[in-house]
Design a protein around this motif. Structure first.
Motif, PDB file in Angstrom:
ATOM      1  N   LYS A 241       0.799  -1.209  -0.068  1.00 15.05           N
ATOM      2  CA  LYS A 241       0.093   0.136  -0.056  1.00 15.05           C
ATOM      3  C   LYS A 241       0.782   1.190  -0.051  1.00 15.05           C
ATOM      4  O   LYS A 241       0.696   2.190  -0.452  1.00 15.05           O
ATOM      5  CB  LYS A 241      -0.947   0.034   1.080  1.00 15.05           C
ATOM      6  CG  LYS A 241      -2.070  -1.048   1.233  1.00 15.05           C
ATOM      7  CD  LYS A 241      -2.721  -1.361   2.550  1.00 15.05           C
ATOM      8  CE  LYS A 241      -3.525  -0.121   2.977  1.00 15.05           C
ATOM      9  NZ  LYS A 241      -4.228  -0.319   4.287  1.00 15.05           N
ATOM     10  N   LEU A 242       1.932   1.374   0.684  1.00 12.18           N
ATOM     11  CA  LEU A 242       2.925   2.427   0.810  1.00 12.18           C
ATOM     12  C   LEU A 242       3.556   2.582  -0.402  1.00 12.18           C
ATOM     13  O   LEU A 242       3.651   3.657  -1.038  1.00 12.18           O
ATOM     14  CB  LEU A 242       4.002   2.136   1.868  1.00 12.18           C
ATOM     15  CG  LEU A 242       4.615   3.377   2.208  1.00 12.18           C
ATOM     16  CD1 LEU A 242       4.053   4.580   2.803  1.00 12.18           C
ATOM     17  CD2 LEU A 242       5.859   3.023   3.456  1.00 12.18           C
TER      18      LEU A 242
ATOM     19  N   GLN B  81       2.339   1.820  -3.443  1.00 12.13           N
ATOM     20  CA  GLN B  81       1.272   2.127  -4.424  1.00 12.13           C
ATOM     21  C   GLN B  81       0.957   3.598  -4.108  1.00 12.13           C
ATOM     22  O   GLN B  81       0.751   4.695  -5.021  1.00 12.13           O
ATOM     23  CB  GLN B  81       0.104   1.350  -4.319  1.00 12.13           C
ATOM     24  CG  GLN B  81      -1.000   1.806  -5.222  1.00 12.13           C
ATOM     25  CD  GLN B  81      -0.777   1.979  -6.676  1.00 12.13           C
ATOM     26  OE1 GLN B  81      -0.315   0.693  -6.906  1.00 12.13           O
ATOM     27  NE2 GLN B  81      -0.698   2.759  -7.436  1.00 12.13           N
ATOM     28  N   ALA B  82       0.972   4.016  -2.759  1.00  8.83           N
ATOM     29  CA  ALA B  82       0.674   5.479  -2.540  1.00  8.83           C
ATOM     30  C   ALA B  82       1.963   6.248  -2.930  1.00  8.83           C
ATOM     31  O   ALA B  82       1.455   7.476  -3.392  1.00  8.83           O
ATOM     32  CB  ALA B  82       0.522   5.764  -1.034  1.00  8.83           C
ATOM     33  N   ASP B  83       3.092   5.843  -3.039  1.00  8.81           N
ATOM     34  CA  ASP B  83       4.191   6.766  -3.684  1.00  8.81           C
ATOM     35  C   ASP B  83       4.060   6.949  -5.072  1.00  8.81           C
ATOM     36  O   ASP B  83       4.430   8.028  -5.553  1.00  8.81           O
ATOM     37  CB  ASP B  83       5.586   6.124  -3.262  1.00  8.81           C
ATOM     38  CG  ASP B  83       5.897   6.162  -1.741  1.00  8.81           C
ATOM     39  OD1 ASP B  83       5.689   7.096  -1.099  1.00  8.81           O
ATOM     40  OD2 ASP B  83       6.784   5.128  -1.277  1.00  8.81           O
TER      41      ASP B  83
ATOM     42  N   ASP C   5       1.116   6.911  -6.804  1.00  9.87           N
ATOM     43  CA  ASP C   5       0.096   7.797  -6.994  1.00  9.87           C
ATOM     44  C   ASP C   5       0.487   9.098  -6.846  1.00  9.87           C
ATOM     45  O   ASP C   5       0.108  10.209  -7.691  1.00  9.87           O
ATOM     46  CB  ASP C   5      -1.037   7.354  -6.119  1.00  9.87           C
ATOM     47  CG  ASP C   5      -1.721   6.083  -6.475  1.00  9.87           C
ATOM     48  OD1 ASP C   5      -1.576   5.577  -7.314  1.00  9.87           O
ATOM     49  OD2 ASP C   5      -2.516   5.507  -5.505  1.00  9.87           O
ATOM     50  N   ILE C   6       1.417   9.553  -5.715  1.00  7.59           N
ATOM     51  CA  ILE C   6       1.968  10.872  -5.667  1.00  7.59           C
ATOM     52  C   ILE C   6       2.736  11.498  -6.834  1.00  7.59           C
ATOM     53  O   ILE C   6       2.487  12.578  -7.263  1.00  7.59           O
ATOM     54  CB  ILE C   6       2.808  10.827  -4.278  1.00  7.59           C
ATOM     55  CG1 ILE C   6       1.824  10.826  -3.026  1.00  7.59           C
ATOM     56  CG2 ILE C   6       3.463  12.120  -4.079  1.00  7.59           C
ATOM     57  CD1 ILE C   6       2.319  10.521  -1.760  1.00  7.59           C
TER      58      ILE C   6
ATOM     59  N   ASN D 220      -3.608  12.238  -2.238  1.00  7.64           N
ATOM     60  CA  ASN D 220      -2.644  11.175  -2.354  1.00  7.64           C
ATOM     61  C   ASN D 220      -1.951  11.304  -1.105  1.00  7.64           C
ATOM     62  O   ASN D 220      -1.215  10.291  -0.470  1.00  7.64           O
ATOM     63  CB  ASN D 220      -2.146  11.195  -3.523  1.00  7.64           C
ATOM     64  CG  ASN D 220      -2.770  10.441  -4.700  1.00  7.64           C
ATOM     65  OD1 ASN D 220      -2.850   9.189  -4.699  1.00  7.64           O
ATOM     66  ND2 ASN D 220      -3.532  11.244  -5.633  1.00  7.64           N
TER      67      ASN D 220
ATOM     68  N   LYS E 273      -3.394  10.192   1.986  1.00  5.85           N
ATOM     69  CA  LYS E 273      -3.727   8.886   1.941  1.00  5.85           C
ATOM     70  C   LYS E 273      -1.971   8.027   2.487  1.00  5.85           C
ATOM     71  O   LYS E 273      -2.295   7.113   3.112  1.00  5.85           O
ATOM     72  CB  LYS E 273      -3.971   8.134   0.580  1.00  5.85           C
ATOM     73  CG  LYS E 273      -4.369   6.677   0.402  1.00  5.85           C
ATOM     74  CD  LYS E 273      -4.748   6.345  -0.971  1.00  5.85           C
ATOM     75  CE  LYS E 273      -4.908   5.027  -1.336  1.00  5.85           C
ATOM     76  NZ  LYS E 273      -5.333   4.605  -2.395  1.00  5.85           N
ATOM     77  N   ARG E 274      -1.219   8.807   1.932  1.00  3.63           N
ATOM     78  CA  ARG E 274       0.099   8.312   2.134  1.00  3.63           C
ATOM     79  C   ARG E 274       0.410   8.342   3.746  1.00  3.63           C
ATOM     80  O   ARG E 274       0.928   7.196   4.354  1.00  3.63           O
ATOM     81  CB  ARG E 274       1.392   8.605   1.653  1.00  3.63           C
ATOM     82  CG  ARG E 274       2.726   8.291   1.634  1.00  3.63           C
ATOM     83  CD  ARG E 274       3.689   8.668   0.843  1.00  3.63           C
ATOM     84  NE  ARG E 274       4.971   8.182   0.882  1.00  3.63           N
ATOM     85  CZ  ARG E 274       5.845   8.231   1.810  1.00  3.63           C
ATOM     86  NH1 ARG E 274       5.643   9.114   3.073  1.00  3.63           N
ATOM     87  NH2 ARG E 274       6.923   7.441   2.039  1.00  3.63           N
TER      88      ARG E 274
ATOM     89  N   ILE F  36      -1.438   5.709   5.589  1.00  2.00           N
ATOM     90  CA  ILE F  36      -0.748   4.468   5.574  1.00  2.00           C
ATOM     91  C   ILE F  36       0.505   4.482   6.701  1.00  2.00           C
ATOM     92  O   ILE F  36       0.676   3.466   7.254  1.00  2.00           O
ATOM     93  CB  ILE F  36      -0.269   3.908   4.068  1.00  2.00           C
ATOM     94  CG1 ILE F  36      -1.558   4.008   3.317  1.00  2.00           C
ATOM     95  CG2 ILE F  36       0.544   2.735   3.970  1.00  2.00           C
ATOM     96  CD1 ILE F  36      -0.957   3.903   1.691  1.00  2.00           C
TER      97      ILE F  36
END
Length: 298
Positions: A103-104, A106-108, A110-111, A159, A162-163, A166
């Motif tokens: 998840k982390l 994917q968050a990176d 997305d950012i 985003n 969201k990160r 997480i």
């Protein structure tokens, strides 16, 4: 004949004197026999306290708490030993949530995408601003580009938030003690899976225990907060324990005299009432007592 009479009189007088003297001697002896020897003693004041023997009392603690997991995961490490003393906020269990690394990552990603979109939106906005200034584009088109810029900014902020969420989940893999006290038990062992919101340990602080009693003014008048009492318990040699809390140094076992203090009287003494609830606080710094029922305290 006269001589005989005079002699008789003298004899009677002498006998009377004799009897009188003997009676006085007897009275003196009797008075002497009734005397008691006394020895001086310094005056002492001694308080006489009432002794109350209830059938049983129920001790409870104001400081007991279940430790709960804020995220699901497997137990990979115990950071404190059972029955060790911990402080509020001290780490006690480490979890591993296998979903967090993915998840982390994917968050990176997305950012990075959101930052690229924002850069493109800023470039378009600058270009269209110049064109709109010379009336080369319509106002409708300019507002469309302006809205795209605002959307790109909001998307990036979303985003980033969201990160951060997480990252908080990652921090929640470390479970901390909610209160200061002794770890009474761990509910699960190493490698076990823990669901979010489930209890993983029990912590308690038993240095102060409490019990309540309902008393009538007829039997217990003039009771007020701050009064103290001494309590002994008819327990076995070891004070058997359900939670297994540690004994402290300097305890004297079954001969221990505990100090209890009245912390609350309800209704208070200044109000009229036939029955009052009296709350006692026991100093259990020696660690002999635990929450539970105790028979025949004095």
């Amino acid at each position: 004949a006269i001589g005989i009479i005079i002699l008789s009189i003298l004899i009677l007088v002498a006998y009377g004197v004799y009897l009188n003297q003997k009676s006085e001697n007897q009275i003196t002896e009797l008075l002497q026999e009734r005397r008691l020897p006394l020895r001086g003693q310094k005056v002492k004041i001694r308080e006489i306290d009432p002794l109350f023997k209830p059938d049983l009392i129920h001790l409870y603690s104001d400081e007991m708490a279940d430790v709960t997991a804020n995220i699901g995961g497997r137990i990979i490490e115990f950071m404190a030993e059972p029955h060790s003393e911990v402080y509020a906020g001290e780490p006690i269990i480490k979890l591993a949530n296998d979903d967090i690394p993915a998840k982390l990552k994917q968050a990176d990603c997305d950012i990075v995408d959101a930052e690229a979109n924002l850069a493109k939106a800023k470039s378009n906005y600058a270009r269209y601003s110049d064109l709109f200034a010379i009336n080369a584009v319509s106002q409708e088109k300019f507002e469309e580009v302006e809205a795209a810029l605002k959307s790109a900014k909001a998307h990036l902020e979303n985003n980033i938030a969201k990160r951060e969420g997480i990252l908080r989940e990652r921090e929640n893999q470390t479970i901390v003690a909610p209160i200061k006290g002794e770890i009474l038990k761990f509910y699960k062992g190493a490698g076990a899976y823990v669901a979010q919101g489930s209890s993983v340990a029990l912590i308690g602080n038993f240095t102060k225990l409490y019990f309540k009693m309902n008393w009538t003014d007829k039997d217990f008048a003039n009771v007020y907060a701050g009064q103290t009492a001494e309590i002994t318990f008819a327990e076995d040699e070891t004070f058997s324990k359900f939670y297994g809390a540690k004994y402290s140094a300097d305890n004297v076992g079954k001969d221990q005299i505990f100090t209890a203090k009245i912390t609350k009287v309800s209704p208070p003494p200044e109000q009229k009432a036939s029955i009052r609830e009296v709350v006692f606080e026991i100093d259990n710094s020696n660690g002999l007592l635990e929450p539970g029922m105790y028979d025949s305290p004095n």
